[in-house]
Scaffold this motif. Structure first.
Motif, short mmCIF file in Angstrom:
data_model
loop_
_atom_site.label_atom_id
_atom_site.label_comp_id
_atom_site.label_asym_id
_atom_site.label_seq_id
_atom_site.Cartn_x
_atom_site.Cartn_y
_atom_site.Cartn_z
N ILE A 6 30.80 35.16 44.62
CA ILE A 6 32.24 34.89 44.53
C ILE A 6 32.58 33.64 45.33
O ILE A 6 33.27 32.74 44.84
N ARG A 7 32.09 33.57 46.56
CA ARG A 7 32.43 32.42 47.42
C ARG A 7 31.94 31.10 46.84
O ARG A 7 32.56 30.06 47.04
N ASN A 8 30.85 31.16 46.08
CA ASN A 8 30.32 29.94 45.46
C ASN A 8 31.26 29.34 44.42
O ASN A 8 31.10 28.19 44.03
N LEU A 9 32.25 30.13 44.00
CA LEU A 9 33.17 29.62 42.99
C LEU A 9 34.30 28.80 43.60
O LEU A 9 35.11 28.21 42.88
N VAL A 84 33.26 37.97 38.01
CA VAL A 84 32.64 38.44 39.26
C VAL A 84 33.62 39.23 40.12
O VAL A 84 33.24 40.20 40.78
N LEU A 85 34.90 38.87 40.09
CA LEU A 85 35.87 39.64 40.87
C LEU A 85 36.08 41.02 40.25
O LEU A 85 36.24 42.01 40.95
N GLY A 86 36.03 41.08 38.92
CA GLY A 86 36.13 42.37 38.23
C GLY A 86 34.98 43.28 38.63
O GLY A 86 35.18 44.46 38.93
N GLN A 87 33.79 42.69 38.72
CA GLN A 87 32.62 43.47 39.12
C GLN A 87 32.75 43.94 40.57
O GLN A 87 32.25 44.99 40.95
N PRO A 91 40.18 43.97 39.43
CA PRO A 91 40.45 43.63 38.03
C PRO A 91 41.60 42.64 37.93
O PRO A 91 42.56 42.71 38.70
N PHE A 92 41.50 41.73 36.97
CA PHE A 92 42.54 40.72 36.85
C PHE A 92 43.86 41.28 36.34
O PHE A 92 44.90 40.67 36.50
N SER A 93 43.81 42.48 35.76
CA SER A 93 45.06 43.09 35.30
C SER A 93 45.99 43.42 36.48
O SER A 93 47.17 43.68 36.29
N SER A 94 45.45 43.37 37.70
CA SER A 94 46.29 43.70 38.87
C SER A 94 46.93 42.45 39.47
O SER A 94 47.56 42.51 40.51
N VAL A 95 46.80 41.29 38.79
CA VAL A 95 47.23 40.04 39.41
C VAL A 95 48.75 40.00 39.64
O VAL A 95 49.53 40.45 38.82
N SER A 161 42.58 45.82 44.86
CA SER A 161 41.35 46.52 44.51
C SER A 161 41.67 47.76 43.67
O SER A 161 42.76 48.32 43.74
N LEU A 162 40.71 48.16 42.86
CA LEU A 162 40.85 49.36 42.02
C LEU A 162 41.25 50.57 42.85
O LEU A 162 42.13 51.32 42.47
N ASN A 163 40.62 50.72 43.99
CA ASN A 163 40.89 51.87 44.85
C ASN A 163 42.36 51.95 45.25
O ASN A 163 42.97 53.00 45.23
N GLN A 164 42.90 50.76 45.59
CA GLN A 164 44.28 50.74 46.04
C GLN A 164 45.23 51.16 44.92
O GLN A 164 46.16 51.93 45.13
N GLN A 165 44.96 50.67 43.71
CA GLN A 165 45.82 51.03 42.58
C GLN A 165 45.76 52.52 42.30
O GLN A 165 46.76 53.14 42.00
N GLN A 166 44.55 53.08 42.41
CA GLN A 166 44.42 54.51 42.15
C GLN A 166 45.21 55.31 43.18
O GLN A 166 45.90 56.26 42.85
#
Lengths: 172, 154
Positions: A6-9, A84-87, A91-95, A161-166
């Motif tokens: 991720i940081r390489n991007l 890579v952020l999705g992985q 998820p980008f749907s949380s933007v 993060s997914l966890n936070q949304q849940q």
């Protein structure tokens, strides 16, 4: 934890995209803001102003939009960053839009053809009140048809993060 | 348009003429179309719930344009907006529609600001401003800053 992948991007740019600035699009934009300024719609008025023609309001561009419904991407960012952020559980749907910083160099005129290019300036992970978030700083540069710099815009895109949304859904 | 202001007449602490705004669900649809931001977060109740914001929220970019309108109206046609920034610190929720053209009673947002610095640079006359949007509870949801070049009387 942000991986090295991720940081390489950071520093990665999108390919340049061009936008034709239509008079009608400027007027609809100003109408949607509720800004009655005649510079944005009245050709005769604008011709007699210091600008000499209809201009777009500052901020006409700034949350670079990509209408890709399948992946809910609304920012023009390098596609591999989305992957890579999705992985990594973001998820980008949380933007959400965190904020913006502009510098204006030239007015945008009806009839201009702008070229925009976005570069990833920074990616940070931070602990939020209910879970971790990722802040992505994206800088977009807009040039006009004469290759003159018109505007730079630096946006902060926030992913949760997914966890936070849940957690939030459980609480709701 | 108000009368043109000049750099000489503006002092640090001067108030920017406040601008009142009302966000409605209808305006968010209009903004989505005009800006190209079709994120369902701003018009779809179930989607807004599923991503944890409860109900549709006002686009940050629309609030940004309200603040840009605040500054550009105040600086007048001879003024130039040079720099602008804002942060979306808290969510704002639009009023629902009561009829096809009228919203329900509800929140009014106020865009406000004041001059924090006055200086010249490279022969140009600048002022820096702090700006903000206050919601119906007088809470600042969207703070920001602007740098404006004003005409001088010479």
């Amino acid at each position: 934890m942000l991986t090295e992948e991720i940081r390489n991007l950071i520093g990665k740019s999108t390919s340049a995209k061009t936008y034709e600035i239509e008079k009608g699009a400027i007027r609809r934009f100003a109408d949607a803001v509720g800004d009655p300024n005649p510079l944005y719609r009245d050709e005769e008025y604008a011709r007699n102003s210091r600008y000499g023609s209809v201009i777009a309001p500052p901020g006409f561009f700034g949350w670079p939009v990509e209408q890709d419904r399948d992946s809910a991407i609304i920012i023009d960012i390098p596609p591999e960053l989305v992957t890579v952020l999705g992985q990594a559980g973001y998820p980008f749907s949380s933007v959400v839009d965190g904020g913006i910083e502009y510098e204006f160099f030239l007015p945008i005129r009806a009839g201009d053809v702008l070229t925009a290019k976005t570069t990833v300036r920074n990616i940070r992970e931070r602990a939020g009140s209910t879970g971790s978030i990722v802040l992505i700083i994206l800088e977009t540069t807009y040039l006009n048809q004469n290759s003159n710099l018109v505007t730079t815009a630096q946006v902060t895109a926030i992913l949760r993060s997914l966890n936070q949304q849940q957690k939030e859904q459980t609480n709701a | 348009m108000p009368e043109q202001i000049y750099w000489e007449d503006i002092e640090v602490g001067a108030e920017i003429i406040p601008l009142a705004k009302v966000a409605t669900t209808q305006m968010l649809v209009k903004w989505a179309g005009a800006s190209g931001d079709f994120n369902p977060l701003h018009y779809d109740m179930a989607f807004a719930e599923s991503v944890g914001v409860g109900k549709p929220i006002v686009h940050g970019a629309l609030k940004r344009q309200w603040l840009i309108q605040l500054v550009t109206v105040w600086m007048g046609e001879q003024g130039t907006l040079k720099k602008f920034s804002c942060q979306y610190r808290a969510m704002d929720y639009p009023r629902q529609m009561r009829t096809m053209t009228e919203s329900q009673e509800g929140e009014t947002w106020w865009c406000k600001g004041e001059v924090t610095r006055k200086y010249t640079e490279g022969g140009q006359h600048f002022v820096d401003c702090n700006i903000r949007i206050e919601n119906g509870k007088d809470e600042i949801t969207t703070p920001g800053r602007a740098t404006v070049i004003l005409p001088a009387k010479g």
